[in-house]
Motif scaffolding. Structure first.
Motif, short mmCIF file in Angstrom:
data_model
loop_
_atom_site.label_atom_id
_atom_site.label_comp_id
_atom_site.label_asym_id
_atom_site.label_seq_id
_atom_site.Cartn_x
_atom_site.Cartn_y
_atom_site.Cartn_z
N PRO A 111 -3.28 12.89 -1.19
CA PRO A 111 -2.02 13.58 -1.57
C PRO A 111 -2.04 14.54 -2.52
O PRO A 111 -3.26 14.72 -3.43
CB PRO A 111 -1.37 12.46 -2.24
N TYR A 125 0.83 -1.25 0.00
CA TYR A 125 0.12 -0.10 0.04
C TYR A 125 0.80 1.18 0.08
O TYR A 125 0.40 2.34 -0.44
CB TYR A 125 -0.96 0.01 1.41
N GLY A 126 2.35 1.12 0.54
CA GLY A 126 2.75 2.25 0.46
C GLY A 126 2.60 3.44 1.73
O GLY A 126 2.11 2.84 2.57
N LYS A 127 2.60 4.65 1.31
CA LYS A 127 2.59 5.52 2.17
C LYS A 127 0.94 5.75 2.59
O LYS A 127 0.18 6.20 1.54
CB LYS A 127 2.92 6.95 1.79
N LEU A 128 0.53 5.84 3.63
CA LEU A 128 -0.91 5.86 4.13
C LEU A 128 -1.25 7.05 4.96
O LEU A 128 -0.23 7.48 5.45
CB LEU A 128 -1.31 4.66 4.94
N SER A 149 -2.15 9.49 8.06
CA SER A 149 -2.25 9.35 9.69
C SER A 149 -3.29 8.74 10.23
O SER A 149 -4.36 8.81 9.50
CB SER A 149 -1.69 10.58 10.40
#
Length: 443
Positions: free
Chosen positions: A286, A222-225, A227
């Protein structure tokens, strides 16, 4: 007009026709409800122009209150899905309860995620994580699937801003904050009953998750999720604001009658609160994908909301015609003393759900039928909305799209799904009704 007894018999016939048309003939629920509203009004002897007026005003009046809220809630849920916020919420729950209690973690995750997200979408979103945990902890997917599915189901049917309970609150004239509060309370034992059913009976079925990915591999993919705080914010913010409005409007006026109360009434109005939730959800996106979110994701959310808006408005039309019938006075005179109580809306909702498959259609139709009866039967509108939601879980089987989502995404044979999952939906619905009834004795 016809007599009250004849109007009730015609209503029973109308309900049978709704069930047959939506369940057996697969006619769209919007078309069925509008046609039945016209047919019922003419059959009981309403003047033709009054029927048209009731259908039009019932449709518009319902959407005036609920339309923007349904669209905003659907957009918010779609953004939570696309940004991975639902996965983040599940991770947070896993950290609290531990991987050793993976079924409990997925049950809680389902409870939380399905407040803004449709249960079938929530199940699809969480399935990769559910399968990875099943593989890592060597737990049968029979346990994991039912634990997740019933957690999702409980809040989907009883806690706004999911469209079904939201529409029921509007139709019954219930305080939305109270429906949220009562629904969240009743959904806890209901969800846990599903977990208990999964743990006791799911172990009897050795169902492999059929995946090679571990929990760690899945998270890496999934990579960066987002917070944890930002993932929960779009869900928690509207609920808190709506509840604050309910507190501000208590008869004791805890915030007084001045500017503070007006402020809470403004930000806690469902339209304002849900729109603020949408704004909060955009902070999950993002920056490079923001234009896509504003255009494509929001557009898809609006499209997803359209069918719910149509069915909700049609339910309002049917309800307005019912309210003009002699049925209410007849029941007040002849049936109010019967010990049906809250079992009546539960039974109607359960019958509609079992027959035609859609929980949302069952909730909206039952609310339209029950709304005119509230004054004579003495329902608490908020409790009645929760009870109708409880009935709409009984039972999920082959005519319900959610049944196929749960069985197919969990590698569960159909006959096993009937034995394990369909029976679980009966249990969670009955437990929800019993706790809603107990709650009605103390509020």
């Amino acid at each position: 007009m016809v007599s009250g007894s004849v109007s009730i018999l015609l209503l029973a016939l109308a309900v049978v026709l709704i069930v047959i048309a939506t369940g057996k003939w697969k006619v769209n629920a919007f078309v069925v409800l509008i046609v039945i509203a016209f047919a019922y009004g003419l059959a009981i002897g309403m003047p033709a122009l009054d029927v048209v007026k009731a259908v039009r005003e019932g449709f518009g009046g319902t959407l005036t209150y609920i339309g923007i809220v349904i669209v905003a809630g659907t957009i918010m849920g779609y953004i939570l899905e696309k940004t991975g916020a639902a996965l983040v919420m599940t991770q947070a729950i896993l950290r609290v309860v531990g991987r050793s209690r993976a079924p409990l973690a997925m049950n809680i995750a389902g409870y939380v995620v399905s407040i803004p997200v449709f249960c079938d979408s929530g199940y699809v979103i969480l399935t990769p994580l559910n399968k990875a945990l099943a593989a890592e902890t060597k737990t049968s997917m029979g346990v994991m699937a039912v634990a997740l599915a019933t957690g999702l189901y409980a809040t989907h049917t009883m806690v706004p801003p999911t469209p079904g309970p939201l529409a029921a609150a509007a139709t019954l004239g219930a305080d939305l904050g109270l429906v949220i509060f009562y629904g969240m309370i009743v959904a806890i034992p209901s969800s846990l009953a599903g977990l208990a059913w999964a743990l006791v009976f799911g172990r009897k079925y050795d169902i492999s998750p059929g995946v090679e990915e571990s929990y760690s591999d899945l998270l890496a993919k999934y990579g960066k999720l987002p917070s944890t705080f930002m993932s929960f914010l779009p869900l928690v913010l509207p609920i808190v604001l709506i509840l604050l409005k309910s507190v501000a409007d208590f008869p004791t006026r805890p915030f007084g009658n001045g500017g503070v109360r007006v402020f809470f009434d403004f930000i806690g109005d469902p339209v304002t609160a849900l729109m603020l939730g949408v704004v909060a959800s955009l902070f999950l996106v993002p920056r490079k994908e923001l234009s896509v979110a504003v255009d494509s994701w929001m557009g898809q959310g609006i499209k997803d909301a359209a069918i719910i808006l149509a069915i909700t408005g049609a339910g309002g039309s049917f309800g307005r015609v019912l309210a003009a019938s002699p049925m209410k006075d007849f029941i007040g005179t002849n049936m109010a003393h019967l010990p049906l109580g809250l079992f009546l809306p539960f039974a109607i909702s359960a019958a509609l759900k079992t027959a035609q498959g859609s929980s949302t259609v069952a909730i909206i139709t039952t609310a339209a039928i029950v709304a005119p009866l509230q004054p004579v039967l003495g329902f608490d509108p908020a409790i009645a909305a929760v009870v109708i939601g409880a009935g709409s879980m009984v039972v999920s089987h082959a005519n319900d799209s959610y049944f196929w989502v749960v069985s197919q995404f969990s590698n569960m044979p159909v006959n096993t799904a009937y034995k394990l999952y369909t029976s679980a939906t009966f249990v969670v619905g009955v437990v929800a009704f019993l706790f809603a009834y107990l709650l009605s004795l103390v509020v």
